[in-house]
Design an enzyme around this catalytic site. Sequence first.
Site, short mmCIF file in Angstrom:
data_model
loop_
_atom_site.label_atom_id
_atom_site.label_comp_id
_atom_site.label_asym_id
_atom_site.label_seq_id
_atom_site.Cartn_x
_atom_site.Cartn_y
_atom_site.Cartn_z
N ASN A 104 0.81 -1.22 0.00
CA ASN A 104 0.00 0.00 0.00
C ASN A 104 0.84 1.27 0.00
O ASN A 104 0.43 2.28 -0.54
CB ASN A 104 -0.93 0.00 1.22
CG ASN A 104 -1.74 1.27 1.32
OD1 ASN A 104 -2.54 1.58 0.42
ND2 ASN A 104 -1.53 2.05 2.37
N ASP A 176 1.55 6.89 0.04
CA ASP A 176 0.61 5.95 -0.56
C ASP A 176 0.93 5.69 -2.04
O ASP A 176 0.98 6.61 -2.85
CB ASP A 176 -0.81 6.55 -0.44
CG ASP A 176 -1.85 5.47 -0.39
OD1 ASP A 176 -1.81 4.65 0.54
OD2 ASP A 176 -2.71 5.42 -1.31
N ARG A 204 0.17 -12.46 2.79
CA ARG A 204 -0.78 -11.63 3.52
C ARG A 204 -0.58 -10.22 2.96
O ARG A 204 0.51 -9.68 3.04
CB ARG A 204 -0.48 -11.61 5.02
CG ARG A 204 -1.29 -10.54 5.78
CD ARG A 204 -0.61 -10.11 7.07
NE ARG A 204 -1.41 -9.20 7.87
CZ ARG A 204 -1.16 -7.89 8.01
NH1 ARG A 204 -0.15 -7.32 7.37
NH2 ARG A 204 -1.92 -7.14 8.79
N ASP A 206 -0.81 -6.66 3.42
CA ASP A 206 -0.99 -5.65 4.47
C ASP A 206 -1.84 -4.50 3.94
O ASP A 206 -1.71 -4.10 2.77
CB ASP A 206 0.40 -5.12 4.89
CG ASP A 206 0.31 -4.07 5.97
OD1 ASP A 206 -0.10 -4.42 7.09
OD2 ASP A 206 0.62 -2.89 5.69
N HIS A 210 -6.87 -0.64 2.01
CA HIS A 210 -6.45 0.67 1.49
C HIS A 210 -6.03 0.61 0.03
O HIS A 210 -5.43 1.55 -0.49
CB HIS A 210 -5.34 1.22 2.37
CG HIS A 210 -5.78 1.36 3.80
ND1 HIS A 210 -6.44 2.48 4.26
CD2 HIS A 210 -5.72 0.50 4.84
CE1 HIS A 210 -6.75 2.30 5.55
NE2 HIS A 210 -6.31 1.10 5.92
N GLU A 242 -5.56 -8.03 4.39
CA GLU A 242 -5.89 -7.45 5.69
C GLU A 242 -6.97 -6.41 5.47
O GLU A 242 -6.69 -5.27 5.05
CB GLU A 242 -4.65 -6.81 6.34
CG GLU A 242 -4.91 -6.41 7.79
CD GLU A 242 -4.38 -5.05 8.17
OE1 GLU A 242 -4.56 -4.66 9.33
OE2 GLU A 242 -3.82 -4.35 7.30
N ASN A 307 -4.37 -10.35 16.81
CA ASN A 307 -3.24 -10.20 15.90
C ASN A 307 -2.25 -9.22 16.51
O ASN A 307 -2.44 -8.74 17.63
CB ASN A 307 -3.70 -9.81 14.49
CG ASN A 307 -4.02 -8.32 14.36
OD1 ASN A 307 -4.13 -7.60 15.34
ND2 ASN A 307 -4.18 -7.87 13.13
N ARG A 343 -5.58 -18.97 12.29
CA ARG A 343 -4.21 -18.50 12.45
C ARG A 343 -3.93 -18.29 13.93
O ARG A 343 -4.66 -17.58 14.61
CB ARG A 343 -4.02 -17.19 11.70
CG ARG A 343 -2.60 -16.61 11.83
CD ARG A 343 -2.46 -15.29 11.08
NE ARG A 343 -3.29 -14.26 11.66
CZ ARG A 343 -3.50 -13.06 11.12
NH1 ARG A 343 -2.95 -12.75 9.96
NH2 ARG A 343 -4.27 -12.19 11.72
C1 ARE Z 1 4.05 4.43 12.60
C2 ARE Z 1 3.73 5.34 13.78
C3 ARE Z 1 2.78 6.45 13.33
C4 ARE Z 1 3.39 7.20 12.15
C5 ARE Z 1 3.69 6.21 11.06
C6 ARE Z 1 4.33 6.85 9.83
O1 ARE Z 1 3.12 4.58 14.81
O2 ARE Z 1 2.60 7.34 14.43
O3 ARE Z 1 2.46 8.16 11.68
O4 ARE Z 1 4.57 5.20 11.54
O5 ARE Z 1 5.50 7.50 10.18
C7 ARE Z 1 2.03 -0.39 11.89
C8 ARE Z 1 1.73 0.34 13.19
C9 ARE Z 1 1.67 1.84 12.99
C10 ARE Z 1 2.92 2.33 12.29
C11 ARE Z 1 2.98 1.60 10.95
C12 ARE Z 1 4.17 2.03 10.08
O6 ARE Z 1 0.48 -0.12 13.70
O7 ARE Z 1 1.57 2.45 14.27
O8 ARE Z 1 2.88 3.73 12.13
O9 ARE Z 1 3.11 0.20 11.18
O10 ARE Z 1 5.34 1.83 10.76
C13 ARE Z 1 -5.88 0.61 10.14
C14 ARE Z 1 -5.60 -0.05 8.80
C15 ARE Z 1 -4.85 -1.36 8.93
C16 ARE Z 1 -3.62 -1.24 9.83
C17 ARE Z 1 -4.09 -0.68 11.17
C18 ARE Z 1 -2.93 -0.49 12.14
O11 ARE Z 1 -6.82 -0.24 8.09
O12 ARE Z 1 -4.44 -1.76 7.62
O13 ARE Z 1 -4.72 0.61 10.96
N1 ARE Z 1 -2.92 -2.53 9.98
C19 ARE Z 1 -1.71 -2.86 9.16
C20 ARE Z 1 -0.65 -3.60 9.97
C21 ARE Z 1 -0.03 -2.65 10.97
C22 ARE Z 1 0.73 -1.56 10.21
C23 ARE Z 1 0.06 -1.14 8.97
C24 ARE Z 1 -1.09 -1.73 8.49
C25 ARE Z 1 0.77 -0.16 8.12
O14 ARE Z 1 -1.20 -4.73 10.55
O15 ARE Z 1 0.82 -3.29 11.87
O16 ARE Z 1 0.88 -0.39 11.07
O17 ARE Z 1 1.64 -0.93 7.30
C26 ARE Z 1 -10.58 0.87 12.59
C27 ARE Z 1 -10.56 0.66 11.09
C28 ARE Z 1 -9.27 -0.02 10.65
C29 ARE Z 1 -8.06 0.70 11.18
C30 ARE Z 1 -8.17 0.78 12.71
C31 ARE Z 1 -7.00 1.52 13.33
O18 ARE Z 1 -10.72 -0.38 13.22
O19 ARE Z 1 -11.66 -0.14 10.70
O20 ARE Z 1 -9.22 -0.07 9.24
O21 ARE Z 1 -6.90 -0.08 10.83
O22 ARE Z 1 -9.37 1.48 13.05
O23 ARE Z 1 -6.93 2.82 12.82
CA CA Z 2 -3.76 3.30 -0.59
#
Ligand code: ARE
Ligand code: CA
Length: 496
Positions: A104, A176, A204, A206, A210, A242, A307, A343
Amino acid sequence: YDKPTFLSDRNLIVHLFEWKWTDIAAECENFLQNYGYGAVQVSPPMEHITFTNYNNGNDLPWWVRYQPVSYKLSSRSGNEAEFTDMVNRCNKVGVRIIVDVVLNHMVGIGQKKGVNGVGSSGDSDFDATAGIETFPGVGFGAGDTHDKECDHDIQDSDYQNSAYNVKMCRLSGLIDLNQNSTYVQGKMQDYLNHLITLGVAGFRADAGKHMWPNDLKNLFAGVNNVRSDIFGPNQRPFIFYEVIDQGGEAVHAADYIEIGRYTNFNFGAAVSTAAKKNSNFGGLTKLGPGYGYGNLDDIYVVNFIDNHDNQRSIPPNVAIYKDGSAYKLAVGFMLAWPYGLPRVMSSYYFDTHDQGPPHMSGPYFNTTSPTFDSSNQTCQQSSGWVCEHRWPEIRNLAKFHQTTTGAAATAITSGNNALAFARSGKGYFALNNNNNVNFNLNTQTTLPAGTYCDVYSGELVNNQCTGTQIIVGSDGKASISVLPNSIVAIHIGARI
Ligand code: ARE
Ligand code: CA
């Protein structure tokens, strides 16, 4: 894409979160193959950002792994040679590798350090180069992003109101990428095909939520079949996205089922609510398609209790390793009940959200390995690794899951905070979520007569049960008493 490329009786994934490649290779050989684990979901293997000064230089957060700098296989978990050796050794013992691919986005805006590899140092951690969006390691620049469509973060309200913004804006500041571009697709296909050439079984995706399903469809259409020498002819990679969809949002998991499976967050929520005694566990005997929002057909879902993200929420709305028996009941039910592809989460101990895996001191924060207790095969707490997948109750239910593959749930008994069911002819499972009363059954088990070992309180060792024995009569019936907050599980693979 929704058919697991696993051995047919090993439909079970374990997420070895933040494990090193060398440790995973050994884990496939020494442990996973013996307990019915069919695949390992590994942390993202590509080059990622790194910090030298995070938390006063004492730690490197786990989430650096989700900020790609390039698609070079060089990460905190190891290098390409180690990754390749892991894939080979796991495949050799019938355990597949599922790669967490971050397609993404690239890094957070302004966080470009690590461009020369994970070991690089020199820049200040959050350097002031916001707006510089060149990734020479892949060949991406600002023109390959969604900057023109949206150059700011996804807002909380967008999740309810705007699928467009959820897909085109930045997920917490992460640059993005435009997956609609054939150039961008080509670079990603090169990465995915490289992994396939090395022998991985699937992905998977990620932040699947998005990205547009149609872009993903085109992107994955250009990805090769998995290797025929390992998986047989004409097999597509197994892919799950995801997509967090618990209802009330603009993006729906159902939009992704033509192109693979989705992560079913509704399952862990329902089971955890029961395990935490906020709903009747007896009601879960209907958990499957049609049970509440988002639980689509068996072939579309990857189910899990927690998870790596939601185990860190404060407080977690799901059961996690810190919940003790509630967690064992939740994971136990998941492994026994025939719905979806389960899982198992495998964690390290943490106190704070960002805390990285067990490691040596900086500047490289080399991850340290789990160590094992030779008497019961669990991970030693002193090594910092929880290894839920090795907990006796969980590993033995993993074996139950394997032994009962394909057997329908029958003879279902739903009690007050209790439930029981047979896996026709293969196993019998009974769970008691009450605090004070036993759950007593005199029931048809569907099993052949014999003396079975309850694999929750013990296991079969040298033709003896280390825990409770259950006698099944020639009529298939047994008397079973399940203690409070416990399980009794028997199967034809653990019989004297
Ligand atoms: C980090 C810092 C941030 C900073 C960013 C960029 O924490 O403060 O702004 O870097 O500099 C993981 C961490 C993040 C981290 C990121 C990149 O969790 O904290 O940011 O890595 O290093 C949404 C998404 C979903 C996502 C979750 C976390 O839809 O895809 O947020 N999950 C995946 C992974 C994560 C990972 C990422 C994506 C990014 O599993 O581990 O983030 O690659 C509702 C909505 C959801 C939303 C949720 C939380 O439930 O329905 O869609 O999930 O709220 O906002
Ligand atoms: Ca996107």
